[in-house]
Design a protein around this motif. Sequence first.
Motif, mmCIF file in Angstrom:
data_model
loop_
_atom_site.group_PDB
_atom_site.id
_atom_site.type_symbol
_atom_site.label_atom_id
_atom_site.label_comp_id
_atom_site.label_asym_id
_atom_site.label_seq_id
_atom_site.Cartn_x
_atom_site.Cartn_y
_atom_site.Cartn_z
ATOM 1 N N THR A 54 16.422 2.118 -34.861
ATOM 2 C CA THR A 54 16.001 1.783 -36.229
ATOM 3 C C THR A 54 16.366 2.906 -37.183
ATOM 4 O OG1 THR A 54 14.230 0.314 -35.497
ATOM 5 C CG2 THR A 54 14.029 1.234 -37.713
ATOM 6 N N LEU A 55 16.090 4.145 -36.803
ATOM 7 C CA LEU A 55 16.441 5.285 -37.658
ATOM 8 C C LEU A 55 17.946 5.331 -37.892
ATOM 9 C CD1 LEU A 55 15.665 7.790 -39.245
ATOM 10 C CD2 LEU A 55 15.790 9.090 -37.106
ATOM 11 N N ALA A 56 18.736 5.118 -36.847
ATOM 12 C CA ALA A 56 20.200 5.143 -36.986
ATOM 13 C C ALA A 56 20.688 4.024 -37.897
ATOM 14 C CB ALA A 56 20.857 5.036 -35.609
ATOM 15 N N TRP A 57 20.083 2.833 -37.786
ATOM 16 C CA TRP A 57 20.485 1.688 -38.616
ATOM 17 C C TRP A 57 20.210 1.961 -40.089
ATOM 18 C CZ3 TRP A 57 17.289 -2.640 -40.584
ATOM 19 C CH2 TRP A 57 18.064 -3.707 -41.056
ATOM 20 N N VAL A 58 19.006 2.435 -40.404
ATOM 21 C CA VAL A 58 18.659 2.739 -41.796
ATOM 22 C C VAL A 58 19.543 3.866 -42.321
ATOM 23 C CG1 VAL A 58 16.834 3.601 -43.318
ATOM 24 C CG2 VAL A 58 16.297 1.874 -41.574
ATOM 25 N N THR A 59 19.749 4.908 -41.523
ATOM 26 C CA THR A 59 20.584 6.046 -41.921
ATOM 27 C C THR A 59 22.013 5.602 -42.198
ATOM 28 O OG1 THR A 59 19.205 7.550 -40.625
ATOM 29 C CG2 THR A 59 21.406 8.324 -41.191
ATOM 30 N N GLU A 60 22.544 4.732 -41.340
ATOM 31 C CA GLU A 60 23.908 4.224 -41.511
ATOM 32 C C GLU A 60 24.046 3.437 -42.812
ATOM 33 O OE1 GLU A 60 26.406 0.355 -40.300
ATOM 34 O OE2 GLU A 60 24.822 0.945 -38.925
ATOM 35 N N ILE A 61 23.077 2.571 -43.097
ATOM 36 C CA ILE A 61 23.134 1.768 -44.326
ATOM 37 C C ILE A 61 23.123 2.681 -45.553
ATOM 38 C CG2 ILE A 61 21.846 0.127 -45.764
ATOM 39 C CD1 ILE A 61 21.046 -1.280 -43.115
ATOM 40 N N LEU A 62 22.240 3.664 -45.576
ATOM 41 C CA LEU A 62 22.173 4.596 -46.712
ATOM 42 C C LEU A 62 23.502 5.321 -46.897
ATOM 43 C CD1 LEU A 62 18.659 6.175 -46.091
ATOM 44 C CD2 LEU A 62 19.274 4.579 -47.914
ATOM 45 N N GLN A 63 24.059 5.816 -45.798
ATOM 46 C CA GLN A 63 25.310 6.581 -45.854
ATOM 47 C C GLN A 63 26.489 5.707 -46.273
ATOM 48 O OE1 GLN A 63 25.945 9.945 -45.444
ATOM 49 N NE2 GLN A 63 28.004 9.397 -46.042
ATOM 50 N N GLU A 64 26.641 4.552 -45.645
ATOM 51 C CA GLU A 64 27.803 3.707 -45.927
ATOM 52 C C GLU A 64 27.733 3.016 -47.274
ATOM 53 O OE1 GLU A 64 28.766 1.078 -42.713
ATOM 54 O OE2 GLU A 64 28.891 2.723 -41.271
#
Length: 153
Positions: A54-64
Motif C-alpha cells: 500500500t505504501l509503495a502504491w501511494v508513493t508511486e502514484i504521487l511520484q508518477e
Amino acid sequence: MSSVVDFATVSTTGLEASPIAEALAGLRANEARYITNKYGTPFTVSTPGEDPETLAWVTEILQEERGIVIASPALEVSGFEADGIRFGYVFYASGLAINVMYTLDDAGKRAVGFKLSLGMEIPEELSAFKFARQRSKLAGEIRGSYFVIKGEH
C-alpha cells in the motif's frame, strides 16, 4: 500488528512518533468514521512494514502523477477495496494523511487527497496546492486538497 481504528474513542496508538499525535489521531478517527459509515467496512491500519504494498502504491502514484516525494516518515497505512474502489491511506509523522481513491472500473473517478492535521504547516512538497478548511468533531479543523489521477496505477 494491524488494528481496527475505533472512532468512538480516539487513540494515539501507532502514532506516538508524531509531534502532533493527538491531532493526527483525530484525523485518523475522522477517516475511519467516514469509511465505516459510507462503505460499511471497518477501517484497519497497519505499520508500513506490515503492508509495504500500500505504501509503495501511494508513493508511486504521487511520484508518477506529480513528482511528489513526501519527506516525513510514514507511521501507518491502510489498503482495502470497497464498492469497486481501491483505497490506500498513509498517515505520516508530520500530521499529513494521504488517501487514494481509485475506482477499478476504467470509467470511474480516481483521485489523491491530502489532509493536514490541526497545527500542521503545509509541507514544502505540497506548497503548490491550495487547501480548503473543514470542521470535524474528531479532528478539529482539517485542511484538505486533492488532485485527479490521470494515469493507470
